[in-house]
Design a protein around this motif. Structure first.
Motif, PDB file in Angstrom:
ATOM      1  N   LYS A 105      12.559  -9.505  -4.285  1.00  0.00           N
ATOM      2  CA  LYS A 105      12.217  -8.418  -3.371  1.00  0.00           C
ATOM      3  C   LYS A 105      11.106  -7.529  -3.920  1.00  0.00           C
ATOM      4  N   ASN A 106      10.609  -7.856  -5.098  1.00  0.00           N
ATOM      5  CA  ASN A 106       9.608  -7.025  -5.755  1.00  0.00           C
ATOM      6  C   ASN A 106       8.201  -7.522  -5.439  1.00  0.00           C
ATOM      7  N   PRO A 107       7.232  -6.623  -5.257  1.00  0.00           N
ATOM      8  CA  PRO A 107       5.870  -7.062  -4.929  1.00  0.00           C
ATOM      9  C   PRO A 107       5.190  -7.892  -6.018  1.00  0.00           C
ATOM     10  N   HIS A 108       5.719  -7.851  -7.247  1.00  0.00           N
ATOM     11  CA  HIS A 108       5.145  -8.641  -8.337  1.00  0.00           C
ATOM     12  C   HIS A 108       5.818 -10.009  -8.479  1.00  0.00           C
ATOM     13  N   GLY A 109       6.687 -10.358  -7.527  1.00  0.00           N
ATOM     14  CA  GLY A 109       7.485 -11.573  -7.641  1.00  0.00           C
ATOM     15  C   GLY A 109       6.657 -12.840  -7.811  1.00  0.00           C
TER      16      GLY A 109
END
Length: 224
Positions: A105-109
């Motif tokens: 769910k993280n933008p850096h995934g």
């Protein structure tokens, strides 16, 4: 409402510790004895609290870290913070929840997926493969599926357990979701025989890729 402290939460978790549950969990590599249903009930009560989550994570206690992953805000973590957290996650449940509940769910995934996929640490690499499997199923555009199958064919047989499991899941997902690669995925699974003899309870799907693929495709066909 008064602020809940790390010490208060740790005391509550200590009160929920069950030696019998710890013994069961330790067989799977997880060093905690707290019922996960009760852990989720605490998380529901506490709701989202990023500072408390970070404090619980710093305790290095497995139950506290699991709770931290339930009450954190996944998008609030920086890339390097998540990278450090993954490398600190040496128990399977913490590792799995971090990847599935937070990193996905993280933008850096996607950036982390690429970095971890090629990491020499097999536990870290298994997280990269887990994120890749997610993309195989939900967002395969841009993935080189034949190259993934090449890697699986070359490396899965001798991979350490956690990495092998993640690669096998990716193999099965390619076979399930992508009919044009299904025959090759099944053939790789049959030749390597990874998890072929894995003890599978009745009414559960075997993790042996050829059987897994066949069963999931059968279910898809039934829904059509």
């Amino acid at each position: 409402m008064t602020e809940t402290t790390v010490a208060q939460v740790m005391a509550e978790l200590a009160g929920l510790e069950d030696p019998k549950m710890r013994a069961v969990n330790e067989k799977h590599g997880d060093d905690h004895g707290v019922n996960l249903g009760k852990l989720r009930a605490i998380a529901k009560r506490l709701k989202s609290q990023q500072d408390l989550a970070r404090g619980l994570w710093r305790t290095d206690d497995t139950a506290a870290r699991l709770l931290a992953l339930l009450i954190c805000r996944p998008k609030a973590f920086e890339r390097d913070e998540l990278d450090t957290m993954l490398r600190e996650s040496r128990t399977p449940k913490v590792h799995d929840w971090l990847v599935n509940y937070v990193v996905k769910k993280n933008p850096h995934g996607e950036e982390l997926r690429l970095a971890w996929f090629a990491d020499p640490d097999p536990v870290v690499a298994s997280a990269g493969w887990a994120l890749t499997t997610e993309r195989v199923a939900k967002k395969p555009e841009g993935l080189d599926l034949p190259s993934l199958l090449d890697l699986i064919e070359a490396r899965m047989k001798d991979a350490p357990d956690r990495l092998q499991w993640a690669m096998n899941h990716c193999l099965a997902q390619i076979g399930i979701e992508h009919p044009e690669h299904r025959a090759r995925a099944i053939a790789i699974g049959e030749r390597l025989e990874v998890l072929k003899d894995y003890p599978t309870p009745p009414n559960c799907t075997s993790p042996f890729a050829p059987l897994w693929i066949g069963e999931m495709v059968r279910r898809q066909d039934e829904k059509r």
